[in-house]
Design a protein around this motif. Structure first.
Motif: not given
Lengths: 423, 168
Positions: B8-12, B17-19, B99-102
């Motif tokens: 669950l990292s924002t660097t995944d 792609r989602a961001i 402030r994205f949180v997967p």
């Protein structure tokens, strides 16, 4: 006190009102005391207070109140202000409670407003009498499930104030299709304009196809046809007295019990009819589905509530140029099989109403424009004279004209003038 | 249970792609390019602005917006056809989504929580619209990622907000 030349009542004639009525803060202050604190103001629908201990926070004019159902089931309206130092005692919009305790010094009150307890009472021995320090109570009466309150101990009984509007309230409540009406939810929005601009709008058939052209384009042909009342001579507005009026856009739906069975049900509800028919008989299904868009009229009650097609519209004056509006969605309070009806009613409500509906933002833009424009030449009149030359009287004696005429506005301003000029 | 810190990292790359899709959506809405915006949604996608801050049962509660493909298409028409006076004179908007949180990450779907701050300017006045977003993004091998659900929870959803001529 103002002299005769500037007395607000003089600014409203039968067929026109001064633009200053929307912009003058002194007039607004007088309206709060002379109208909102003297007449019956809508505060709740009974379904919002389903049992003892349930409550709702709202306002009468600018004053914060709590509407409660006490232990005995009686409806009460209490000023939301602690008798000690004036703090608000309830900040929840609604809920259930045994009573209310002020968070500042913990004075506690019952659901009927009675002062029950004071912490560390020794400092008050011989100083106060608890029985004299109940929350301030407003007179509270209801009709047809509608709860009204007033600060005025001398106001006429609610039923007398509603007068001929009662017949139309009775008809409005028939959209439950045989079940009682309950509140399903509410939209709230605000606009930067005077409250009377909104009061006028609910009895304004003239703006509909112009302001709501984009909504008309988005609904099915049957719904659009139902709302094409502009050239229908049977679509009329009545002045019901006391500032109240009714605008019949779809006269054949004015009394939902009057159904000769020839009107086909709208094709858009075919799936709903199929689902309801699993458990309900044909007559019940027909009743519920014919009422999907509510009744075919807008009932405007002076000064703060209207019953419009399938919802309540409630206005709250906040400042001379700011008004808050609630659009309260309603539907039948029936067994679970009626849930499908209410789901569909919610979607219909969302389609037009609320801050992102296909209709409300366009209304609000029009109202904003009135407030901005009325800053220019404030003594120049606002015209409410449409149709005055073709006004007649109905068999009941109600002044009556076409649904696009401004008969309802003249009714409201007539009451306004009476209350603002009556010392 | 997989290792949350790696999955669950924002660097995944799947989250990235989602961001990027969410940022693209935000920019299209600020530009009022509603036709292109609607193209970002899956056919069965939902765009929702609830009133009740806690509900997940959107179908049985009153929302400000509850749009399936049909309603979204009609809304786009309303916004661009020129007949809706609120849309013609709509506020100009600038929004930031951050402030994205997967919440969940898989090869075919990413669920992301984020914050949106929007400033709307109209006739000398700035209004602030603050809210939490939840995007359910459907990923596809062909690179045609789509929004399957967007929920906008305004901080003041239970109070009176201005009647808007734009979208959140």
């Amino acid at each position: 006190m103002t002299d005769n030349t500037t007395a607000p009542a003089g600014l409203a004639a039968g067929d026109r009102v001064a633009g200053r009525l929307y912009t003058d803060p002194d007039i607004f202050d007088q309206e709060l005391t002379r109208i909102f604190e003297r007449t019956w103001v809508w505060v709740a629908h009974e379904s919002e207070l389903p049992g003892p201990g349930t409550f709702k926070s709202t306002h009468v004019g600018k004053q914060p109140v709590i509407v409660t159902r006490d232990r005995k089931g009686e409806l009460r309206t209490l000023l939301n202000r602690c008798r000690h130092r004036g703090a608000s005692i309830c900040e929840k919009p609604s809920g259930k409670a045994n009573g209310f305790t002020c968070p500042y010094h913990a004075w506690s009150y019952g659901l009927n407003g009675q002062l029950r307890g004071i912490p560390y009472p020794d400092g008050y021995e011989g100083v106060i009498d608890k029985s004299e320090l109940s929350l301030k109570k407003l007179r509270t009466e209801s009709y047809g499930g509608l709860v009204f309150a007033t600060f005025n101990e001398d106001a006429e009984p609610l039923e007398e104030f509603l007068g001929d509007a009662r017949l139309w309230i009775d008809r409005f409540m028939k959209q439950g299709g045989g079940y009682p009406i309950k509140v399903l939810g509410k939209h709230q929005f605000k606009f930067r304009g005077n409250w009377k601009i909104q009061l006028e709008n609910t009895t304004d058939g003239y703006h509909f196809p112009i302001v709501h052209r984009s909504w008309m384009a988005s609904v099915d042909a049957e719904t659009a046809d139902m709302m094409s009342f502009m050239t229908d001579p049977a679509a009329i507005t009545h002045d019901l007295g006391n500032g109240h009026s009714v605008m019949q856009m779809v006269p054949e739906h004015s009394d939902l019990d009057a159904d000769d069975g020839t009107e086909p049900l709208q094709g858009r509800f075919d799936d709903l009819v199929a689902e309801l028919s699993k458990t309900l008989d044909e007559a019940q299904v027909r009743k519920l589905v014919r009422a999907m868009h509510g009744t075919g009229f807008n009932l405007n009650l002076f000064p703060n509530v209207s019953m419009s097609s399938a919802f309540f519209r409630v206005l709250r004056p906040v400042a001379v140029d700011e008004t808050w509006i609630e659009h309260v969605a309603i539907g039948p309070d029936g067994p679970p099989e009626v849930d499908a009806v209410n789901r569909e009613r919610l979607r219909i409500h969302e389609h037009f109403q609320g801050p992102f509906g296909f209709g409300t933002p366009d209304d609000a833009e029009g109202w904003d424009r009135v407030q901005r424009g009325a800053q220019g030449a404030p003594e120049m009149p606002i015209l409410v004279n449409r149709g005055i030359g073709r006004e007649t009287r109905s068999a009941e004696g109600w002044p009556t004209a076409h649904v696009t005429d401004e008969t309802g506005m003249r009714a409201a301003y007539g009451k306004w003038k009476e209350m603002m000029g009556d010392d | 249970m997989t290792d949350a810190t790696t999955v669950l990292s924002t660097t995944d790359p799947r989250v990235v792609r989602a961001i990027e899709l969410i940022w693209r959506e935000a920019e299209l809405l600020d530009r009022k390019d509603y036709t292109a915006w609607n193209g970002l949604y899956a056919d069965d996608g939902l765009y929702i602005i609830p009133i009740d801050p806690h509900t997940e049962d959107f179908a049985n509660t009153l929302n400000m917006v509850y749009d399936d493909a049909r309603m979204r298409q009609m809304r786009v028409t309303r916004m661009i056809e020129g007949y809706a006076i609120a849309a013609v004179d709509a506020a100009r908007t600038v929004r930031t989504v951050s402030r994205f949180v997967p919440e969940s990450v898989a090869d075919d779907e990413v669920v992301l929580r984020s914050a949106q701050i929007l400033i709307a300017y109209k006739r000398g006045r700035h209004d602030i619209w603050a809210g939490d977003l939840v995007h359910r993004i459907r990923l596809s091998e062909a690179g045609e990622d789509r929004i399957a659900q967007k929920v906008v929870r305004l901080v003041d959803s239970e109070e009176a907000v201005p009647a808007a001529g734009f979208l959140l």
